[in-house]
Design a protein around this motif. Structure first.
Motif, PDB file in Angstrom:
ATOM      1  N   ASN A 129      18.951  95.836  -2.432  1.00 38.46           N
ATOM      2  CA  ASN A 129      19.079  97.286  -2.311  1.00 38.46           C
ATOM      3  C   ASN A 129      20.081  97.636  -1.218  1.00 38.46           C
ATOM      4  N   ILE A 130      20.844  98.683  -1.455  1.00 34.83           N
ATOM      5  CA  ILE A 130      21.732  99.230  -0.425  1.00 34.83           C
ATOM      6  C   ILE A 130      20.988 100.370   0.251  1.00 34.83           C
ATOM      7  N   THR A 131      20.484 100.131   1.414  1.00 37.66           N
ATOM      8  CA  THR A 131      19.698 101.127   2.120  1.00 37.66           C
ATOM      9  C   THR A 131      19.763 100.866   3.612  1.00 37.66           C
ATOM     10  N   ALA A 132      19.627 101.951   4.372  1.00 37.61           N
ATOM     11  CA  ALA A 132      19.482 101.849   5.821  1.00 37.61           C
ATOM     12  C   ALA A 132      18.059 102.125   6.248  1.00 37.61           C
ATOM     13  N   ASN A 133      17.183 102.282   5.268  1.00 38.11           N
ATOM     14  CA  ASN A 133      15.784 102.550   5.558  1.00 38.11           C
ATOM     15  C   ASN A 133      15.057 101.228   5.786  1.00 38.11           C
ATOM     16  N   PRO A 134      14.587 100.961   6.985  1.00 36.95           N
ATOM     17  CA  PRO A 134      13.926  99.672   7.248  1.00 36.95           C
ATOM     18  C   PRO A 134      12.558  99.547   6.589  1.00 36.95           C
ATOM     19  N   LEU A 135      12.055 100.620   5.986  1.00 35.23           N
ATOM     20  CA  LEU A 135      10.747 100.567   5.344  1.00 35.23           C
ATOM     21  C   LEU A 135      10.824 100.107   3.894  1.00 35.23           C
TER      22      LEU A 135
ATOM     23  N   PRO B   5      25.165  94.836  -1.417  1.00 35.42           N
ATOM     24  CA  PRO B   5      23.728  94.934  -1.091  1.00 35.42           C
ATOM     25  C   PRO B   5      23.215  93.774  -0.246  1.00 35.42           C
ATOM     26  N   LEU B   6      23.749  92.573  -0.475  1.00 33.86           N
ATOM     27  CA  LEU B   6      23.294  91.419   0.301  1.00 33.86           C
ATOM     28  C   LEU B   6      23.742  91.530   1.751  1.00 33.86           C
ATOM     29  N   PHE B   7      24.993  91.906   1.960  1.00 41.86           N
ATOM     30  CA  PHE B   7      25.479  92.054   3.334  1.00 41.86           C
ATOM     31  C   PHE B   7      24.770  93.202   4.044  1.00 41.86           C
ATOM     32  N   ALA B   8      24.465  94.266   3.314  1.00 35.55           N
ATOM     33  CA  ALA B   8      23.747  95.388   3.922  1.00 35.55           C
ATOM     34  C   ALA B   8      22.353  94.949   4.362  1.00 35.55           C
ATOM     35  N   GLY B   9      21.646  94.206   3.505  1.00 33.35           N
ATOM     36  CA  GLY B   9      20.323  93.715   3.877  1.00 33.35           C
ATOM     37  C   GLY B   9      20.371  92.744   5.041  1.00 33.35           C
ATOM     38  N   THR B  10      21.375  91.862   5.052  1.00 32.69           N
ATOM     39  CA  THR B  10      21.518  90.904   6.152  1.00 32.69           C
ATOM     40  C   THR B  10      21.751  91.617   7.478  1.00 32.69           C
ATOM     41  N   LEU B  11      22.661  92.586   7.470  1.00 28.03           N
ATOM     42  CA  LEU B  11      22.961  93.312   8.703  1.00 28.03           C
ATOM     43  C   LEU B  11      21.772  94.149   9.163  1.00 28.03           C
ATOM     44  N   LEU B  12      21.038  94.732   8.217  1.00 23.51           N
ATOM     45  CA  LEU B  12      19.894  95.564   8.591  1.00 23.51           C
ATOM     46  C   LEU B  12      18.802  94.726   9.262  1.00 23.51           C
ATOM     47  N   ILE B  13      18.441  93.611   8.657  1.00 23.84           N
ATOM     48  CA  ILE B  13      17.394  92.771   9.234  1.00 23.84           C
ATOM     49  C   ILE B  13      17.849  92.161  10.560  1.00 23.84           C
ATOM     50  N   SER B  14      19.117  91.715  10.627  1.00 17.81           N
ATOM     51  CA  SER B  14      19.627  91.143  11.875  1.00 17.81           C
ATOM     52  C   SER B  14      19.662  92.193  12.981  1.00 17.81           C
TER      53      SER B  14
ATOM     54  N   TRP C 262      24.032  93.832  -7.451  1.00 17.32           N
ATOM     55  CA  TRP C 262      23.867  92.379  -7.449  1.00 17.32           C
ATOM     56  C   TRP C 262      22.793  92.005  -8.462  1.00 17.32           C
ATOM     57  N   SER C 263      23.237  91.399  -9.570  1.00 15.89           N
ATOM     58  CA  SER C 263      22.316  90.920 -10.603  1.00 15.89           C
ATOM     59  C   SER C 263      22.967  89.705 -11.251  1.00 15.89           C
TER      60      SER C 263
END
Length: 465
Positions: A401-407, A235-244, A214-215
């Motif tokens: 970012n596409i990540t499952a790391n919450p840090l 990446p946006l959907f991954a971040g949204t789902l992770l935070i939610s 995403w750029s």
């Protein structure tokens, strides 16, 4: 006459119509045609007064709303028609600029450019038309209101079915409100859908739905050097789902368990204090939560990670998710508490009579009966978490970012929608249109969550006679 003054006069006349209608009904109920026989009213006197108030207010309000809605276009069209032919032949952008200067001149504001005789005459004409319109509107509203008062005085009879008329008017009003809500929803969906179709005319749908980068930076003009942009939304959907997900891991158990305790275990004194205090969290502005996450939680997590040897980003999904979870606790707790309290006491008594303990009654009787409301509270909390923007901007950052790391730092769909619509980018560029595609995708995800929630409720709901 200003609109505010018209509304005040209309309110006063409406109150007068109510009083006259009610008084007329009371007088008729005390005397008959010969002055001695008592007439039986079909409805209560307050119904006759309310009907008189509706006769006074409704026509005037309808005319006022229609005039306010169409006044601008009517006056603008008349002023434009009065302009010379060479001005009306200008391109639409130039004509809009000239007319904006005319309105500014008529209102006494600063005008861009020189003011000639034609503009002064057009400004005077515009001012005259607005004055004539306001005067005509005031007279029309006054005549209609006074006509409603006369109608209320002359039409009130013991045989008049005032209650039936009021119920019919209220029913029509409810249908109109429901229709407005439905058409508003349809209009929102169609407006987003049309812009999304325009976006997919520039960017393939597969690149948007399955792209991993995403750029959205693009060149504003064809002769300008710039990136062609990457619009992969994963990446946006991954971040949204992770935070939610992090937020719900905080809000769901705390909210549900607090609701169970307040509804089933707490004494009335503690409940009367604890529940309002808990619901105060829902009234705190989200920007305050964002400050709390950026200034307290994020540094705390970073320092703690440094002590135990973890690399925690200054802006992390964990910080945003934890604070967002605290924010949505009242949504889960308050709704779940209300639903649990709505379970009939007879179910509890029957369970206790069968020898069940309090915990067994809660687990096997109360929670299954309250499941639809609890799922509704969870769904509302999830929707609140998905739609949150300020906390994510201040605590999680803008990195896609596409990540499952919450840090690590991530971003969400709503944050990017706000980012894309800010700035001097052309409205029909892929960068700006991408915001509508993200909005439609978010709407679709929310709709799917609703469908899943309805399926769960219908499958596991227990019905009692």
């Amino acid at each position: 006459m200003s609109v505010g003054l018209m509304i005040l006069i209309l309110l006063a006349l409406t109150a007068c119509a109510f009083h006259l209608g009610r008084k007329r009904a009371l007088d008729l109920s005390q005397r008959g045609k010969n002055g001695t026989t008592k007439n039986d009213l079909h409805s209560l006197p307050v119904h006759y007064g309310s009907l008189g108030a509706l006769w006074c207010a409704l026509p005037a309000l309808i005319v006022m709303v229609l005039w306010i809605a169409f006044e601008g276009s009517i006056v603008d069209g008349l002023v434009i028609k009065s302009l010379p032919e060479e001005i009306r032949a200008l391109p639409e952008e130039r004509l809009d600029l000239v007319f904006n200067n005319i309105k500014n001149l008529a209102q006494g504001n600063i005008v861009a450019g020189e003011v000639d005789l034609v503009m002064r005459r057009a400004a005077d004409h515009y001012r005259d038309l607005r004055g004539i319109g306001n005067t005509a509107l005031g007279m029309t509203v006054l005549v209609l209101a006074l006509g409603g008062i006369w109608l209320a005085w002359s039409r009130v009879r013991p045989q008049l079915r005032a209650r039936n008329h009021i119920e019919r008017i209220v029913k029509i009003a409810l249908i109109a409100c429901s229709t407005i809500a439905i058409f508003t929803t349809i209009g929102i969906v169609l407006s987003v859908l049309f812009e999304t179709i325009r976006f997919f005319g520039h960017i393939p749908a597969t690149d948007f739905l399955f792209g991993l980068e995403w750029s959205p930076q693009t060149a504003i003009r064809d002769d300008q050097v710039g990136s062609s942009g990457s619009f992969g939304a994963i990446p946006l959907f991954a971040g949204t789902l992770l935070i939610s997900f992090i937020a719900m891991m905080v809000a769901a158990p705390i909210g549900l368990f607090s609701a169970i305790y307040l509804a089933e275990y707490a004494n009335p004194l503690f409940r009367s204090v604890a529940k309002p205090v808990l619901e105060i969290l829902a009234g705190i502005p989200t920007v305050v939560y964002g400050f709390f996450a950026a200034l307290v939680i994020a540094p705390l997590l970073r320092d703690t990670g440094t002590i135990i040897g973890l690399d925690v980003a200054s802006e992390s999904a964990l910080a945003a998710g934890l604070v967002m979870g605290l924010m949505i606790i009242p949504f889960v707790s308050s709704l779940s508490d209300d639903v649990i309290n709505a379970v009939p006491q007879s179910l509890r008594d029957g369970s206790y009579a069968m020898g069940a303990t309090r915990s067994e009654t809660i687990r096997q009787v109360i929670l299954p009966a309250a499941l639809p409301g609890i799922v509704g509270g969870f769904l509302l909390a999830i929707s609140r978490a998905i739609g949150e923007t300020m906390i994510v901007v201040m605590a999680a950052g803008l990195a896609a970012n596409i990540t499952a790391n919450p840090l690590q730092a991530v971003t969400t769909v709503t944050v990017q929608i706000v980012t894309l619509l800010v700035g001097d980018q052309e409205f029909d560029s892929p960068k700006t249109l991408a915001a509508f595609a993200l909005g439609l995708a978010l709407f679709t995800i929310t709709l799917c969550l609703n469908v899943i929630a309805l399926y769960i409720v219908r499958k596991y709901r227990e019905q009692y006679e």
